[in-house]
Design a protein around this motif. Structure first.
Motif, mmCIF file in Angstrom:
data_model
loop_
_atom_site.group_PDB
_atom_site.id
_atom_site.type_symbol
_atom_site.label_atom_id
_atom_site.label_comp_id
_atom_site.label_asym_id
_atom_site.label_seq_id
_atom_site.Cartn_x
_atom_site.Cartn_y
_atom_site.Cartn_z
ATOM 1 N N TRP A 160 0.806 -1.225 0.000
ATOM 2 C CA TRP A 160 0.000 0.000 0.000
ATOM 3 C C TRP A 160 0.835 1.268 0.000
ATOM 4 C CZ3 TRP A 160 0.749 3.405 3.926
ATOM 5 C CH2 TRP A 160 1.211 2.922 5.139
ATOM 6 N N TRP A 161 2.122 1.180 0.323
ATOM 7 C CA TRP A 161 2.927 2.395 0.406
ATOM 8 C C TRP A 161 3.099 3.114 -0.937
ATOM 9 C CZ3 TRP A 161 4.297 5.822 3.840
ATOM 10 C CH2 TRP A 161 5.309 6.714 3.546
ATOM 11 N N PRO A 162 3.488 2.451 -2.035
ATOM 12 C CA PRO A 162 3.685 3.168 -3.302
ATOM 13 C C PRO A 162 2.444 3.925 -3.790
ATOM 14 C CG PRO A 162 4.752 1.058 -3.414
ATOM 15 C CD PRO A 162 3.945 1.049 -2.141
ATOM 16 N N PRO A 163 1.238 3.340 -3.764
ATOM 17 C CA PRO A 163 0.077 4.140 -4.176
ATOM 18 C C PRO A 163 -0.167 5.332 -3.244
ATOM 19 C CG PRO A 163 -0.488 1.813 -4.157
ATOM 20 C CD PRO A 163 0.859 1.935 -3.547
ATOM 21 N N PHE A 164 0.105 5.151 -1.958
ATOM 22 C CA PHE A 164 -0.046 6.253 -1.003
ATOM 23 C C PHE A 164 0.884 7.407 -1.358
ATOM 24 C CE2 PHE A 164 1.723 8.242 2.856
ATOM 25 C CZ PHE A 164 0.596 8.925 3.289
ATOM 26 N N VAL A 165 2.130 7.073 -1.697
ATOM 27 C CA VAL A 165 3.106 8.118 -2.047
ATOM 28 C C VAL A 165 2.695 8.828 -3.328
ATOM 29 C CG1 VAL A 165 5.518 8.544 -2.681
ATOM 30 C CG2 VAL A 165 4.977 7.023 -0.795
ATOM 31 N N GLU A 166 2.117 8.106 -4.272
ATOM 32 C CA GLU A 166 1.661 8.737 -5.506
ATOM 33 C C GLU A 166 0.514 9.713 -5.235
ATOM 34 O OE1 GLU A 166 3.341 8.630 -8.284
ATOM 35 O OE2 GLU A 166 4.719 7.252 -7.314
ATOM 36 N N VAL A 167 -0.391 9.342 -4.336
ATOM 37 C CA VAL A 167 -1.481 10.261 -3.961
ATOM 38 C C VAL A 167 -0.910 11.489 -3.270
ATOM 39 C CG1 VAL A 167 -3.501 10.539 -2.466
ATOM 40 C CG2 VAL A 167 -3.248 8.479 -3.852
ATOM 41 N N VAL A 168 0.063 11.276 -2.389
ATOM 42 C CA VAL A 168 0.718 12.405 -1.711
ATOM 43 C C VAL A 168 1.396 13.310 -2.736
ATOM 44 C CG1 VAL A 168 2.591 13.023 -0.128
ATOM 45 C CG2 VAL A 168 0.981 11.235 0.506
ATOM 46 N N ALA A 169 1.985 12.720 -3.771
ATOM 47 C CA ALA A 169 2.640 13.524 -4.819
ATOM 48 C C ALA A 169 1.620 14.388 -5.551
ATOM 49 C CB ALA A 169 3.370 12.619 -5.798
ATOM 50 N N ILE A 170 0.446 13.831 -5.829
ATOM 51 C CA ILE A 170 -0.600 14.612 -6.506
ATOM 52 C C ILE A 170 -1.065 15.750 -5.610
ATOM 53 C CG2 ILE A 170 -2.974 14.494 -7.366
ATOM 54 C CD1 ILE A 170 -2.245 11.623 -8.319
ATOM 55 N N VAL A 171 -1.246 15.457 -4.321
ATOM 56 C CA VAL A 171 -1.643 16.507 -3.364
ATOM 57 C C VAL A 171 -0.557 17.574 -3.298
ATOM 58 C CG1 VAL A 171 -2.087 16.987 -0.914
ATOM 59 C CG2 VAL A 171 -3.143 14.996 -2.020
ATOM 60 N N TRP A 172 0.719 17.144 -3.274
ATOM 61 C CA TRP A 172 1.819 18.100 -3.205
ATOM 62 C C TRP A 172 1.808 19.013 -4.423
ATOM 63 C CZ3 TRP A 172 5.871 20.057 -5.771
ATOM 64 C CH2 TRP A 172 6.806 20.787 -5.034
ATOM 65 N N ILE A 173 1.609 18.432 -5.604
ATOM 66 C CA ILE A 173 1.601 19.239 -6.832
ATOM 67 C C ILE A 173 0.457 20.248 -6.791
ATOM 68 C CG2 ILE A 173 1.222 19.128 -9.330
ATOM 69 C CD1 ILE A 173 2.837 16.472 -9.249
ATOM 70 N N ALA A 174 -0.723 19.804 -6.351
ATOM 71 C CA ALA A 174 -1.879 20.710 -6.268
ATOM 72 C C ALA A 174 -1.604 21.859 -5.284
ATOM 73 C CB ALA A 174 -3.127 19.940 -5.853
#
Length: 131
Positions: free
Chosen positions: A6-20
């Motif tokens: 579950w960690w890699p998808p979580f980090v990808e979501v965090v990356a999208i939030v960071w970009i926003a």
């Protein structure tokens, strides 16, 4: 390990939030978007905390890799570079490299034939599901 799944998808979501949030921060900085100072400060604070997640990501990947530090850095220098979210879009280059490799493989008769068979099976399965 469950966290490895579950960690890699979580980090990808965090990356999208960071970009926003980064876009919001830039818009506030250039006065394209007007928000209260509290909101602007909160956005900057969240951006800083999200950087911690990216650093933790590399630390966990190192721990899970079972490689020594030098071997890990040699094998994952690009990943380490993309810890800084500004460089995260460069991960898309990996996709381009994979597509190029796939194109080279399709030039081989065996692999090309196999991929054509797989494509044909997927197409026939898709047609059956559609009907």
């Amino acid at each position: 390990m469950d966290a490895e799944r579950w960690w890699p998808p979580f980090v990808e979501v965090v990356a999208i939030v960071w970009i926003a949030l980064f876009v919001v921060d830039v818009a506030v900085t250039f006065e394209v978007l007007v928000v209260s100072e509290t909101v602007a400060s909160t956005v900057r604070t969240v951006l800083q905390w999200l950087l911690v997640v990216f650093l933790l990501d590399v630390a966990l990947l190192y721990r899970w890799s079972e490689k020594g530090p030098r071997a890990f850095v040699r094998a994952n220098w690009f990943l380490i570079l993309t810890v800084v979210p500004w460089f995260r879009p460069f991960r898309l280059l990996r996709i381009g490299r994979s597509i190029r490799a796939l194109r080279l493989l399709t030039g081989s008769r065996r692999v090309g034939s196999f991929l054509n068979k797989v494509r044909g099976k997927c197409h026939s399965l898709w047609c059956r599901l559609r009907d």
